[in-house]
Design a protein around this motif. Structure first.
Motif, short mmCIF file in Angstrom:
data_model
loop_
_atom_site.label_atom_id
_atom_site.label_comp_id
_atom_site.label_asym_id
_atom_site.label_seq_id
_atom_site.Cartn_x
_atom_site.Cartn_y
_atom_site.Cartn_z
N UNK A 1 0.60 -10.54 -4.91
CA UNK A 1 1.65 -10.72 -3.89
C UNK A 1 1.13 -11.55 -2.63
N UNK A 2 0.16 -10.62 -1.89
CA UNK A 2 -0.46 -11.37 -0.67
C UNK A 2 -1.19 -12.51 -0.74
N UNK A 3 -1.79 -12.69 -1.62
CA UNK A 3 -2.47 -13.88 -2.07
C UNK A 3 -1.62 -15.30 -2.21
N UNK A 4 -0.43 -14.99 -3.04
CA UNK A 4 0.49 -15.99 -3.18
C UNK A 4 1.02 -16.30 -1.98
N UNK A 5 1.24 -15.38 -0.94
CA UNK A 5 1.84 -15.71 0.50
C UNK A 5 0.89 -16.15 1.43
N UNK A 6 -0.36 -16.42 0.86
CA UNK A 6 -1.61 -17.16 1.66
C UNK A 6 -2.09 -16.00 2.74
N UNK A 7 -2.22 -14.95 2.53
CA UNK A 7 -2.87 -13.78 3.32
C UNK A 7 -4.44 -13.99 3.02
N UNK A 8 -5.36 -13.93 4.42
CA UNK A 8 -6.83 -14.22 3.97
C UNK A 8 -7.29 -12.79 3.34
N UNK A 9 -8.36 -13.20 2.33
CA UNK A 9 -8.75 -12.44 1.35
C UNK A 9 -9.22 -10.91 1.99
N UNK A 10 -10.00 -10.97 3.14
CA UNK A 10 -10.48 -9.53 3.81
C UNK A 10 -9.13 -8.92 4.28
N UNK A 11 -8.08 -9.41 4.75
CA UNK A 11 -6.84 -8.73 4.99
C UNK A 11 -6.46 -8.12 4.01
N UNK A 12 -6.12 -8.82 2.73
CA UNK A 12 -5.66 -8.39 1.44
C UNK A 12 -6.56 -7.31 0.97
N UNK A 13 -7.69 -7.13 1.00
CA UNK A 13 -8.47 -5.98 0.74
C UNK A 13 -8.20 -5.02 1.45
N UNK A 14 -8.34 -4.93 2.65
CA UNK A 14 -8.10 -3.77 3.63
C UNK A 14 -6.74 -3.22 3.30
N UNK A 15 -5.67 -4.15 3.37
CA UNK A 15 -4.08 -3.75 3.38
C UNK A 15 -4.17 -3.02 2.04
N UNK A 16 -4.64 -3.48 0.90
CA UNK A 16 -4.19 -3.10 -0.49
C UNK A 16 -4.97 -1.64 -0.90
N UNK A 17 -6.24 -1.57 0.03
CA UNK A 17 -6.85 -0.23 -0.24
C UNK A 17 -6.14 0.81 0.52
N UNK A 18 -5.52 0.33 1.69
CA UNK A 18 -4.83 1.63 2.31
C UNK A 18 -3.45 1.77 1.51
N UNK A 19 -2.78 0.65 0.98
CA UNK A 19 -1.77 0.87 0.09
C UNK A 19 -2.15 1.84 -1.12
N UNK A 20 -3.14 1.64 -1.60
CA UNK A 20 -3.73 2.52 -2.72
C UNK A 20 -3.73 4.23 -2.22
N UNK A 21 -4.39 4.36 -1.19
CA UNK A 21 -4.49 5.61 -0.62
C UNK A 21 -3.08 6.35 -0.31
N UNK A 22 -2.19 5.55 0.22
CA UNK A 22 -0.90 6.05 0.67
C UNK A 22 -0.09 6.44 -0.72
N UNK A 23 -0.06 5.24 -1.31
CA UNK A 23 0.62 5.55 -2.77
C UNK A 23 0.24 6.60 -3.58
N UNK A 24 -1.02 6.84 -3.66
CA UNK A 24 -1.69 7.96 -4.34
C UNK A 24 -1.04 9.24 -3.48
N UNK A 25 -1.09 9.39 -2.22
CA UNK A 25 -0.70 10.67 -1.72
C UNK A 25 0.89 10.92 -1.66
N UNK A 26 1.51 9.92 -1.68
CA UNK A 26 3.20 10.10 -1.82
C UNK A 26 3.38 10.82 -3.07
N UNK A 27 2.93 9.76 -4.28
CA UNK A 27 2.92 10.46 -5.58
C UNK A 27 2.60 11.91 -5.80
N UNK A 28 1.23 12.40 -5.20
CA UNK A 28 0.87 13.45 -5.25
C UNK A 28 1.74 14.47 -4.60
N UNK A 29 2.21 14.27 -3.58
CA UNK A 29 2.93 15.12 -2.65
C UNK A 29 4.16 15.49 -3.46
N UNK A 30 4.87 14.43 -4.11
CA UNK A 30 6.06 14.28 -5.13
C UNK A 30 5.68 15.42 -6.28
#
Length: 129
Positions: free
Chosen positions: A57-86
């Protein structure tokens, strides 16, 4: 409407579509089992699937690759913990879809994921425009 606003809305739309598929259509039995365990391969795979689709999604919207990698790693961690808490909550309460508490937990889980996407669009706007 500005091009930036159009791209932000497109990014949010793409994140919503990927959420639909990753959370409701593409979960495997491994991803759905053992949700209350902290170290769980299925949950990691599920969060990783979300992150991979967010990369797209981010690459389709033209985001720079380094930004995409950092943001998506952060999302992975956040998503993992939201689901774990549930999962921990579900294990403690034993709620099923026939219990109102199940739906409250489900709603909070989904709200937290949606707020994550709003934060991702915000980060895209602040750091890439």
């Amino acid at each position: 409407m500005t091009a930036e606003l159009q791209t932000a809305l497109l990014l949010l739309l793409l994140l919503e579509i990927k959420h639909l598929f990753a959370d409701f259509f593409l979960q495997t039995p491994r991803m759905l089992s053992g949700r209350g365990q902290y170290a769980h391969l299925g949950r990691a795979q599920h969060a990783g699937l979300h992150a991979v689709f967010s990369v797209c999604a981010l690459l389709i919207c033209g985001a720079p690759l380094v930004f995409v990698v950092i943001l998506c790693l952060a999302e992975l961690v956040v998503h993992y913990h939201i689901d774990w808490a549930k999962g921990v909550h579900s294990d403690k309460t034993g709620y099923t879809p026939t219990d109102p508490g199940y739906w409250r937990a489900f709603g909070i889980d989904q709200l937290l994921h949606q707020l994550t996407y709003i934060a991702m669009v915000w980060a895209w706007a602040v750091f890439t425009l």
